[in-house]
Design a protein around this motif. Structure first.
Motif, PDB file in Angstrom:
ATOM      1  N   TYR A  59      -5.065  94.267  80.186  1.00  0.00           N
ATOM      2  CA  TYR A  59      -5.993  94.813  81.171  1.00  0.00           C
ATOM      3  C   TYR A  59      -5.337  95.937  81.968  1.00  0.00           C
ATOM      4  N   ALA A  60      -6.151  96.880  82.362  1.00  0.00           N
ATOM      5  CA  ALA A  60      -5.690  97.855  83.339  1.00  0.00           C
ATOM      6  C   ALA A  60      -5.474  97.135  84.659  1.00  0.00           C
ATOM      7  N   ALA A  61      -4.484  97.583  85.405  1.00  0.00           N
ATOM      8  CA  ALA A  61      -4.168  96.932  86.677  1.00  0.00           C
ATOM      9  C   ALA A  61      -5.363  96.952  87.626  1.00  0.00           C
ATOM     10  N   SER A  62      -6.158  97.995  87.545  1.00  0.00           N
ATOM     11  CA  SER A  62      -7.282  98.155  88.477  1.00  0.00           C
ATOM     12  C   SER A  62      -8.399  97.150  88.243  1.00  0.00           C
ATOM     13  N   VAL A  63      -8.444  96.517  87.077  1.00  0.00           N
ATOM     14  CA  VAL A  63      -9.531  95.581  86.782  1.00  0.00           C
ATOM     15  C   VAL A  63      -9.052  94.149  86.608  1.00  0.00           C
ATOM     16  N   LYS A  64      -7.749  93.966  86.586  1.00  0.00           N
ATOM     17  CA  LYS A  64      -7.196  92.629  86.353  1.00  0.00           C
ATOM     18  C   LYS A  64      -7.681  91.681  87.437  1.00  0.00           C
ATOM     19  N   GLY A  65      -8.153  90.514  87.003  1.00  0.00           N
ATOM     20  CA  GLY A  65      -8.678  89.530  87.940  1.00  0.00           C
ATOM     21  C   GLY A  65     -10.161  89.667  88.214  1.00  0.00           C
ATOM     22  N   ARG A  66     -10.730  90.800  87.844  1.00  0.00           N
ATOM     23  CA  ARG A  66     -12.170  91.015  88.059  1.00  0.00           C
ATOM     24  C   ARG A  66     -12.932  91.092  86.734  1.00  0.00           C
ATOM     25  N   PHE A  67     -12.307  91.655  85.715  1.00  0.00           N
ATOM     26  CA  PHE A  67     -12.951  91.818  84.410  1.00  0.00           C
ATOM     27  C   PHE A  67     -12.339  90.837  83.422  1.00  0.00           C
ATOM     28  N   THR A  68     -13.168  90.388  82.487  1.00  0.00           N
ATOM     29  CA  THR A  68     -12.695  89.508  81.421  1.00  0.00           C
ATOM     30  C   THR A  68     -13.218  90.011  80.093  1.00  0.00           C
TER      31      THR A  68
END
Length: 125
Positions: A59-68
């Motif tokens: 994952y890109a750092a900017s979406v990690k934890g929000r996108f799956t």
């Protein structure tokens, strides 16, 4: 040839969710990695997330934890569940399928990457 068809984009308020889908069609033998990239106005296309046949994700750092990102290998389909969306997530999202073996009349072929046509995601503040 191989075609990738995306769906699921749209307009959502900040904090909302969207789910993108991308199906690969054609006489496909195997696909190594599938993923999502995005391009915002005035910016370069960037990686969002990728997933291998074995399920390894990046994952890109900017979406990690929000996108799956997830994948159905039997259907040659990749999904992107996007939660807690932010205005800065606004972009055209492109599906990518890499390391593809597929059949044509001439036999088995290889291509390093196919791309979908893109789907717009707009997040309002």
């Amino acid at each position: 040839q191989v075609q990738l068809v995306e769906s699921g984009g749209g307009l959502v308020q900040a904090g909302g969710s969207l789910r993108l889908s991308c199906g690969a069609s054609g006489r496909i033998y195997s696909i190594n990695a599938m993923g999502w990239y995005r391009k915002a106005p005035g910016k370069q296309r960037e990686l969002v997330a990728t997933i291998t046949t074995g399920g390894s994700t990046n994952y890109a750092a900017s979406v990690k934890g929000r996108f799956t990102i997830s994948r159905d290998n039997a259907k040659n389909t990749v999904y992107l569940q996007m939660n807690s969306l932010k205005p800065e997530d606004t972009a055209v999202y492109y599906c990518n399928a890499g390391g593809i073996y597929y059949y044509t009349g001439g036999g088995r072929n290889y291509n390093s990457a196919f791309w979908g046509q893109g789907t717009q995601v707009t997040v309002s503040s």
